[in-house]
Scaffold this motif. Structure first.
Motif, PDB file in Angstrom:
ATOM      1  N   THR A  57      72.927  91.276  38.462  1.00  0.00           N
ATOM      2  CA  THR A  57      71.748  90.471  38.302  1.00  0.00           C
ATOM      3  C   THR A  57      71.938  89.282  37.483  1.00  0.00           C
ATOM      4  O   THR A  57      71.511  87.900  37.954  1.00  0.00           O
ATOM      5  CB  THR A  57      70.528  91.016  38.099  1.00  0.00           C
ATOM      6  OG1 THR A  57      70.610  91.637  36.914  1.00  0.00           O
ATOM      7  CG2 THR A  57      70.011  92.020  38.994  1.00  0.00           C
ATOM      8  N   LYS A  62      74.438  85.776  42.125  1.00  0.00           N
ATOM      9  CA  LYS A  62      73.394  86.675  42.755  1.00  0.00           C
ATOM     10  C   LYS A  62      71.903  86.127  42.595  1.00  0.00           C
ATOM     11  O   LYS A  62      71.031  86.812  43.032  1.00  0.00           O
ATOM     12  CB  LYS A  62      73.641  87.857  41.921  1.00  0.00           C
ATOM     13  CG  LYS A  62      72.824  89.028  42.422  1.00  0.00           C
ATOM     14  CD  LYS A  62      73.121  89.691  43.749  1.00  0.00           C
ATOM     15  CE  LYS A  62      72.975  91.010  44.188  1.00  0.00           C
ATOM     16  NZ  LYS A  62      71.417  90.863  44.400  1.00  0.00           N
ATOM     17  N   SER A  63      71.790  85.016  41.898  1.00  0.00           N
ATOM     18  CA  SER A  63      70.469  84.571  41.680  1.00  0.00           C
ATOM     19  C   SER A  63      69.798  83.890  43.116  1.00  0.00           C
ATOM     20  O   SER A  63      70.618  83.768  43.855  1.00  0.00           O
ATOM     21  CB  SER A  63      70.163  83.740  40.554  1.00  0.00           C
ATOM     22  OG  SER A  63      71.291  82.522  40.489  1.00  0.00           O
ATOM     23  N   GLY A  83      68.883  88.657  43.641  1.00  0.00           N
ATOM     24  CA  GLY A  83      68.255  89.295  42.112  1.00  0.00           C
ATOM     25  C   GLY A  83      68.789  90.686  42.143  1.00  0.00           C
ATOM     26  O   GLY A  83      69.833  90.934  42.220  1.00  0.00           O
ATOM     27  N   ASP A  84      67.622  91.669  42.055  1.00  0.00           N
ATOM     28  CA  ASP A  84      68.154  92.911  41.712  1.00  0.00           C
ATOM     29  C   ASP A  84      68.173  93.981  42.997  1.00  0.00           C
ATOM     30  O   ASP A  84      68.488  95.091  43.115  1.00  0.00           O
ATOM     31  CB  ASP A  84      67.276  93.863  40.929  1.00  0.00           C
ATOM     32  CG  ASP A  84      65.748  94.082  41.224  1.00  0.00           C
ATOM     33  OD1 ASP A  84      65.783  93.243  42.460  1.00  0.00           O
ATOM     34  OD2 ASP A  84      64.903  94.293  40.860  1.00  0.00           O
ATOM     35  N   ASN A 134      74.847  86.604  46.935  1.00  0.00           N
ATOM     36  CA  ASN A 134      73.363  86.765  47.215  1.00  0.00           C
ATOM     37  C   ASN A 134      73.025  86.788  48.638  1.00  0.00           C
ATOM     38  O   ASN A 134      72.025  87.095  49.213  1.00  0.00           O
ATOM     39  CB  ASN A 134      72.533  85.640  46.511  1.00  0.00           C
ATOM     40  CG  ASN A 134      72.984  84.178  46.639  1.00  0.00           C
ATOM     41  OD1 ASN A 134      73.967  83.995  47.671  1.00  0.00           O
ATOM     42  ND2 ASN A 134      72.548  83.526  46.237  1.00  0.00           N
TER      43      ASN A 134
END
Length: 546
Positions: A57, A62-63, A83-84, A134
């Motif tokens: 994360t 990945k955001s 995110g996660d 992402n």
């Protein structure tokens, strides 16, 4: 007849920091009208995959996407997993389009395509979106892409680049890492102030500034100090500054000030250090992660003319005639590509030292690269720097290992006017303590790039399809889905001697080095060419698996 697809598939997923799973029943997504389904033929493992795995994360790619597509549009793309959320990695693929939605207009079923993975038109908080980060990548049997994300909004260019049926899947998949290497040399550097940008001047006197302003006009100018600049906003101290700047001109030699100013460099920003006869009393901490990902640059001069620093910036960071080159970390997968590119560059008068600390990997590198270098008239040595320390005087140093002390060492080894190419993907926030006096006074240029552009991909594709370059020279091992975790571990531990290629349609095949094929898969080994992977070997591998 409508083609039928399975309801579940094999996929590799990162589900948390340092957590890899082989999901043997990942549900297939329903295809939306603007979406298409790609069946990967092959996908390479990259060291960048390990950085995503470690950071998860916290990785800048990945955001969440901030602009370029609306929240509603992003919500319609099932493979958008920021995110996660668990993510399927894999950003070095070739694949075939097997079905398209009703509103897809730029892609057709049956096309074989190379995937440009860097979505620079979709910014995140500190980077940009990317396929395999992402947006789900190719380490699965099928992947959904949305046409709204894979078209350049300015040029209309496709991020899925059509390729011929000629090259092996591995040769095409390897174009992406080779294109990243190409970009590291071909990337254009800004040699003037940014037109329409934000300029900060920290100086009492800024000789030569009118010359810079005559070349390009910023939208705003801020001054800290007594320098007289028409139309500028004056701020009392560096500590009072807010926001980021595209250009910072600093006249002085206070390490604390430069470190504070570095935090105010915007994406692609340039910090011009004008020593005016001074010198820093200690090494200066520079965020080499931002040099790599945010393309920030440091330049300078020993004198007092601020224009001299910009005049020293090279238009590109390509090899130059007569270059004395060191490639540090050369025995790894990307280092091998840099050494081969150097050997076949055609630049007159260059010499190359390929440097590593592992004798076995150096021997493998020499076996692959030495004949290529000799055939192209490039003197090359393969050196273990632990037993054979390097001597200063290199004019080009490319660093493959993300260790800050190696960048500091590269500056120490650099000759005046040298280029130090920080190719290794340092995490943002990685500080290297560098001799900024030497960098500014001797015109040493620290450069870094991240990813590739469509033109870099097309350049390398043309070389592969014409036979000018066989990217398979960098292939070290093959695997199916069962061996991906071992492949990632090998890349992470730097025990791989080259690239590892995954065939996602083979769920049960473990990691097999090419030098193990004779024992483990003799029919595949018989199709190698002097130990090198071939299209025939690829066909034999696919035929050998149930």
């Amino acid at each position: 007849m409508t083609q039928e697809f399975p309801t579940t598939q094999h996929a590799i997923q990162f589900v948390g920091a340092d957590e890899v799973v082989h999901n043997q029943a990942k549900p297939m997504y329903e295809l939306g009208p603007t979406q298409l389904l790609l069946k990967p033929e092959a996908c390479g493992i990259c060291f960048s995959d390990t950085k995503l795995l470690h950071a998860f994360t916290n990785h800048p790619r990945k955001s969440r996407v901030l602009s370029g597509l609306s929240a509603a549009e992003l919500a319609e793309i099932p493979s958008y997993q920021p995110g996660d959320a668990p993510i399927v990695p894999g950003h070095e693929p070739v694949g075939r389009i097997v079905t398209v939605g009703a509103d897809v207009t730029h892609h057709r079923v049956g096309e074989r395509v190379l995937v440009e993975t860097d979505y620079r038109h979709l910014p995140t908080a500190s980077s940009n979106a990317a396929f395999g980060y992402n947006f789900e990548g190719a380490l699965q049997e099928y992947v959904v892409l949305d046409e709204r994300a894979i078209l350049d909004p300015v040029t209309g260019e496709r991020f899925l680049i059509p390729v011929s049926e000629g090259p092996s899947a591995s040769a095409v998949a390897l174009i992406e890492p080779w294109a990243c290497v190409e970009a590291a040399y071909a990337w254009g550097e800004r040699q003037t102030l940014k037109a329409g940008g934000r300029l900060l001047v920290v100086a009492d006197v800024a000789a030569g500034l009118p010359e810079l302003l005559a070349q390009a006009t910023p939208a705003s100018i801020t001054v800290v100090g007594a320098a007289k600049v028409p139309g500028a906003t004056v701020v009392g101290s560096v500590g009072e500054l807010e926001g980021s700047f595209d250009d910072i001109v600093y006249v002085g030699s206070d390490a604390d000030v430069v470190e504070a100013l570095g935090a105010h460099l915007g994406f692609g920003g340039v910090l011009d250090v004008v020593l005016a006869g001074g010198a820093f009393g200690r090494p200066v901490k520079i965020d080499v992660g931002r040099v790599h990902y945010d393309l920030i640059r440091y330049t300078g001069t020993a004198g007092d003319n601020v224009a001299e620093g910009y005049a020293r910036i090279p238009a590109q960071c390509e090899l130059r005639e007569g270059e004395r080159i060191a490639i540090v970390g050369a025995a790894g997968p990307m280092g091998l590509m840099h050494t081969v590119r150097t050997a076949v560059s055609g630049v007159p008068g260059i010499t190359m030292d390929a440097v590593d600390v592992d004798d076995a990997r150096l021997a493998h590198l020499a076996a692959v690269v030495a004949p290529v270098a000799a055939a192209n008239g490039v003197p090359a040595t393969f050196r273990n720097s632990r037993t054979e320390p390097l001597e200063p005087g290199y004019t080009y140093i490319a660093a493959m290992v993300p260790a800050p002390f190696l960048i500091a060492q590269a500056v120490d080894l650099a000759a005046a006017g040298a280029i130090v190419n920080a190719f290794a993907g340092f995490a943002i926030g990685t500080m290297a303590e560098l001799d900024l006096t030497k960098i500014a006074a001797e015109g040493i240029y620290l450069v870094g790039t991240s990813g590739s552009r469509i033109q870099d991909m097309k350049t390398m594709l043309a070389k592969v399809e014409s036979g000018q370059l066989d990217t398979n020279v960098s292939l070290w091992a093959v695997t199916g889905m069962a061996g991906v975790a071992d492949a990632i571990e090998s890349v992470n531990n730097r025990t791989s001697g080259g690239k590892i290629m995954v065939y996602p349609m083979l769920p049960d095949l473990g990691l097999v080095r090419l030098d193990e094929l004779a024992e483990k898969l003799p029919t595949v080994a018989a199709a190698l060419d002097a130990g090198r992977w071939t299209k025939a070997a690829e066909a034999a591998l696919l035929a050998s698996q149930p």
